[in-house]
Structure formats: C-alpha cells, structure tokens
Write an enzyme that holds these catalytic residues in place. Structure first.
Site, short mmCIF file in Angstrom:
data_model
loop_
_atom_site.label_atom_id
_atom_site.label_comp_id
_atom_site.label_asym_id
_atom_site.label_seq_id
_atom_site.Cartn_x
_atom_site.Cartn_y
_atom_site.Cartn_z
CG LEU A 95 -1.84 -1.21 1.34
CD1 LEU A 95 -2.92 -0.95 2.40
CD2 LEU A 95 -2.48 -1.59 0.02
N GLY A 147 1.00 -5.18 1.33
CA GLY A 147 -0.02 -5.19 0.29
C GLY A 147 0.43 -5.88 -0.98
CG ASN A 179 6.37 -5.61 5.80
OD1 ASN A 179 5.29 -5.54 5.23
ND2 ASN A 179 7.33 -4.72 5.59
CD GLU A 180 0.68 -5.76 6.60
OE1 GLU A 180 1.36 -6.76 6.89
OE2 GLU A 180 0.07 -5.66 5.53
C1 LIG Z 1 -6.85 -3.33 15.29
C2 LIG Z 1 -7.46 -3.18 13.93
C3 LIG Z 1 -6.54 -2.54 13.00
C4 LIG Z 1 -7.11 -2.23 11.67
C5 LIG Z 1 -6.04 -1.58 10.92
C6 LIG Z 1 -6.31 -1.41 9.57
C7 LIG Z 1 -5.36 -1.16 8.70
C8 LIG Z 1 -3.94 -0.86 8.91
C9 LIG Z 1 -3.04 -1.69 8.04
C10 LIG Z 1 -2.80 -1.11 6.70
C11 LIG Z 1 -2.06 -2.08 5.86
C12 LIG Z 1 -0.99 -1.76 5.21
C13 LIG Z 1 -0.30 -2.70 4.32
C14 LIG Z 1 0.86 -2.13 3.54
O1 LIG Z 1 1.05 -2.52 2.43
S1 LIG Z 1 1.82 -0.93 4.26
C15 LIG Z 1 3.22 -0.75 3.18
C16 LIG Z 1 4.27 -1.75 3.55
N1 LIG Z 1 5.38 -1.66 2.64
C17 LIG Z 1 6.64 -1.70 3.01
O2 LIG Z 1 6.95 -1.87 4.17
C18 LIG Z 1 7.68 -1.54 1.96
C19 LIG Z 1 8.45 -0.27 2.13
N2 LIG Z 1 9.44 -0.14 1.08
C20 LIG Z 1 10.61 -0.80 1.08
O3 LIG Z 1 10.91 -1.61 1.93
C21 LIG Z 1 11.55 -0.51 -0.05
O4 LIG Z 1 11.15 0.70 -0.63
C22 LIG Z 1 11.57 -1.60 -1.13
C23 LIG Z 1 10.17 -1.96 -1.63
C24 LIG Z 1 12.28 -2.85 -0.57
C25 LIG Z 1 12.39 -1.08 -2.34
O5 LIG Z 1 13.65 -0.65 -1.91
P1 LIG Z 1 14.52 0.30 -2.87
O6 LIG Z 1 14.54 -0.26 -4.23
O7 LIG Z 1 15.83 0.50 -2.17
O8 LIG Z 1 13.70 1.65 -2.97
P2 LIG Z 1 13.57 2.81 -1.87
O9 LIG Z 1 13.39 2.22 -0.52
O10 LIG Z 1 14.68 3.78 -2.04
O11 LIG Z 1 12.19 3.47 -2.29
C26 LIG Z 1 12.08 4.29 -3.44
C27 LIG Z 1 11.05 5.37 -3.16
O12 LIG Z 1 9.78 4.73 -2.97
C28 LIG Z 1 9.22 5.13 -1.70
N3 LIG Z 1 8.44 4.00 -1.17
C29 LIG Z 1 8.86 2.78 -0.90
N4 LIG Z 1 7.86 2.02 -0.44
C30 LIG Z 1 6.76 2.81 -0.44
C31 LIG Z 1 5.38 2.59 -0.07
N5 LIG Z 1 4.92 1.40 0.36
N6 LIG Z 1 4.53 3.62 -0.18
C32 LIG Z 1 4.96 4.84 -0.64
N7 LIG Z 1 6.26 5.10 -0.99
C33 LIG Z 1 7.12 4.08 -0.90
C34 LIG Z 1 10.44 5.44 -0.86
O13 LIG Z 1 10.07 6.26 0.22
C35 LIG Z 1 11.32 6.14 -1.88
O14 LIG Z 1 10.80 7.44 -2.03
P3 LIG Z 1 11.78 8.68 -2.28
O15 LIG Z 1 12.45 8.39 -3.58
O16 LIG Z 1 10.86 9.86 -2.33
O17 LIG Z 1 12.73 8.73 -1.12
#
Ligand SMILES: CCCCC/C=C\CCC/C=C/CC(=O)SCCNC(=O)CCNC(=O)[C@H](O)C(C)(C)COP(=O)(O)OP(=O)(O)OC[C@H]1O[C@@H](n2cnc3c(N)ncnc32)[C@H](O)[C@@H]1OP(=O)(O)O
Length: 302
Positions: free
Chosen positions: A108, A153, A177-178
């Site tokens: 997400l 996601g 990994n939330e």
């Molecule tokens: C008690 C009842 C509770 C009810 C609760 C209800 C809901 C809550 C739960 C909501 C559920 C959420 C599920 C999700 O999917 S949360 C997202 C989880 N994702 C991650 O943890 C991944 C994060 N990203 C990474 O680990 C890395 O970016 C990578 C995918 C391994 C890629 O690494 P790399 O190639 O080195 O790239 P960068 O790290 O440099 O990233 C480039 C660029 O992209 C931005 N970015 C990365 N991931 C995301 C993302 N998920 N969303 C938005 N942006 C993202 C990152 O910040 C970089 O941006 P900049 O270039 O601007 O610095």
C-alpha cells in the site's frame, strides 16, 4: 461512491490502447516497455496489459515506478484492467507481474495513509478492499509471476492469486510485515494468509512481520514454485496450461466454494472495516509511526 465515480472517469480517460490513437481499439501494434512490439496491448499509464486472446490469457504488468506502491490511482487502474479482461469471454486467465526491476510491489502507498484527511482514508481503504475482493474472487485464473520484493499489500496481491511463482533471488522477500511498521494487518489480510499457509505459520509470520526469502517462502507454502529469475514468466505460462485444461465452470465453482466464506466476512462488515481503518490510521501514534518509517526509507539512501 467516490470510487465508482473515479473509476468511471478513469475508464474513459485512461483505458486506451498502448499505442497513441483514440479509443480502446484492439489490434494495434505498439512499443512494449523494454523494446519490441506488442500487438493488441492496452492499458493505462500504470498498468500495461499484453493480451494473448488466442491462448486465452493476458499478462498484466504493474508499472508504477519506482516501487509499484498501490496508490489510489494505481489501484483504480488495476481494477479497470481486470474488469475489462473479466468481461471479455476470450480471456480465462491473467498473469500478474511487475515492470519495475526488482520490485513486485512495495504494498500500500504509505503516502495515501499519512497526513491525509478521514474522507481520503475512507476512499483509499474502499479501493484497497475492492482490489482484494475482485482479485480474490475473480472467475479468471490468476497467476502471480513474482519478479521482485513483495511486502505487505504486495504480498496480499500475490496471495489473492491462484498460484504464485517466485524468482529465486534472495532479495525478493515476501510477507505481511505490517507489525514492523507499527501497524496491524486487518482480518482479511490475516484470513488470506491463514488460508494459504495455515494458522500456526500465519500467526508467527504476522506477529513477527516476517518477510520470507524464496526458499523459506516455498517451504511454508507462501509461494507454489521458485524458479531461476529468467524463467519466472515462462514458468507462469507453463503452469497456466494445467489450470486452463480444467473445465472452467467446475474450476470457478470450486474457487468460489473455497474463497467465498472469507470474502463474505469482509462483504458483511465492509463499512465497519472502513471506519475501523480510518480510526486506526488517524491516530497520532500511527501517523507518527508511518512518518518515521517513511523517513527511514529516505535515510537508507543517504
Ligand atoms: C486493530 C485493527 C486494525 C485495523 C487496521 C487497519 C489497517 C492498517 C493496516 C494497513 C495495511 C498496510 C499494508 C501495507 O502494504 S503498508 C506498506 C508496507 N510496505 C513496506 O513496508 C515496503 C516499504 N518499502 C521498502 O521496503 C523498499 O522501498 C523496497 C520496496 C524494498 C524497495 O527498496 P529500494 O529499491 O531500495 O527503494 P527505496 O526504498 O529507495 O524506495 C524508493 C522510493 O519509494 C518510496 N516508497 C517505498 N515504499 C513505499 C510505499 N509502500 N509507499 C509509498 N512510498 C514508498 C520510498 O520512500 C522512496 O521514495 P523517495 O524516492 O521519495 O525517497
């Protein structure tokens, strides 16, 4: 409602042949990302669909660089492409894969869940629910060709398919990994994982926010096959033949039988689930955790 309106607008404006030219006329030829020509490709800025109607399937390529994060626009475009394929009798299957090197999907879009207002959170969450419901229950065979890392996601999307082929690269970890972000996977993420790997593996994986490298992912049943990186697409195509050889109505009814109870739980509680998400994500502590996480991602670069 907002999603429905958004989808109508996007349908008109975005769903078009991959090549220049008006309308979604099939049969054109145009450039494919990475070179070559693609006959009858269509799609939208973030989703490229390469149909092979003669073979009964299409490849859906996610291309929302840099990391295929599931933004509202991207979710909407994926839904529209899926809907288009589902409503065309020529298609019985899709292979979903990524056009972003090394990343299947980063899950997400954290920016959709951080610093926005409750109306936005509600609209976003409804789109996330919709994507899961549509992929999870699709009458098409859905195969994920996982050619990159797929946390949270991204993993949910893969888990929603019928079969998962993962590229054998130690960097391509997959999992929900939330908890590592300080957030909680909702019950339907959890149910989808439990349905795939069983209760005990899911319980441990969810609490610890485990991201499984390929060999581990295969061992616990998170994916069905691990293949050398350059064979992911061909392996997905090969396995598709087996799925398409089964009488379609029997396979579809069986899929429904297996999955409907899980989907029904969300369908019954959809509004409550949205309210729950909005309340949860709006909390100061959660917003702070998400900001810190985003900051960490940025710092990793420097
Ligand atoms: C008690 C009842 C509770 C009810 C609760 C209800 C809901 C809550 C739960 C909501 C559920 C959420 C599920 C999700 O999917 S949360 C997202 C989880 N994702 C991650 O943890 C991944 C994060 N990203 C990474 O680990 C890395 O970016 C990578 C995918 C391994 C890629 O690494 P790399 O190639 O080195 O790239 P960068 O790290 O440099 O990233 C480039 C660029 O992209 C931005 N970015 C990365 N991931 C995301 C993302 N998920 N969303 C938005 N942006 C993202 C990152 O910040 C970089 O941006 P900049 O270039 O601007 O610095």
């Amino acid at each position: 409602m907002a999603l429905a309106v958004g989808m109508r607008v996007l349908t008109r404006s975005l769903l078009r042949p991959w090549v220049r030219g008006p309308g979604a006329t099939p049969g054109r030829t145009g450039p494919v990302a990475g070179g070559g020509d693609c006959v009858r490709c269509f799609g939208s800025p973030r989703v490229l669909v390469e149909p092979d109607p003669a073979a009964g399937f299409a490849v859906m390529k996610m291309r929302n660089p840099p990391v295929n994060s599931l933004s509202l626009e991207f979710l909407t475009e994926m839904l529209i492409s899926l809907e288009k394929l589902e409503s065309d009798k020529a298609f019985h299957a899709i292979i979903i894969t990524s056009d972003c090197p090394g990343i299947f999907s980063a899950g997400l879009d954290l920016k959709e869940m951080c610093g926005r207002d409750p109306t936005h959170y509600a609209e976003y969450w409804k789109a996330v629910q919709e994507l899961w419901l549509r992929f999870y229950l699709s009458h098409l065979v859905v195969i994920s060709a996982i050619n990159g890392v797929s946390p949270a996601g991204g993993c949910l999307l893969a888990l929603s398919s019928d079969y998962r082929v993962l590229a054998d690269n130690p960097k391509y970890a997959i999992g929900l990994n939330e908890t590592l972000l300080g957030i909680v996977a909702p019950f339907w993420f959890k149910d989808t994982l439990v349905n795939t790997v069983g209760h005990r593996v899911a319980e441990r994986a969810l609490q610890l926010g485990l991201l499984f490298p390929p060999a581990e992912a295969l061992r616990v049943g998170m994916v069905d096959q691990v293949v050398p990186e350059d064979q992911v697409q061909s392996a997905a195509r090969s396995v598709l033949a087996q799925w398409l050889a089964i009488p379609g109505h029997a396979r579809q009814l069986t899929k429904t039988l297996m999955r409907k109870p899980t989907a029904d739980r969300l369908l019954k509680e959809r509004d409550a689930d949205i309210q729950n998400f909005v309340r949860f994500i709006s909390r100061d502590a959660i917003q702070k955790a998400l900001r810190t996480y985003l900051e960490k991602l940025k710092q990793k670069k420097s």
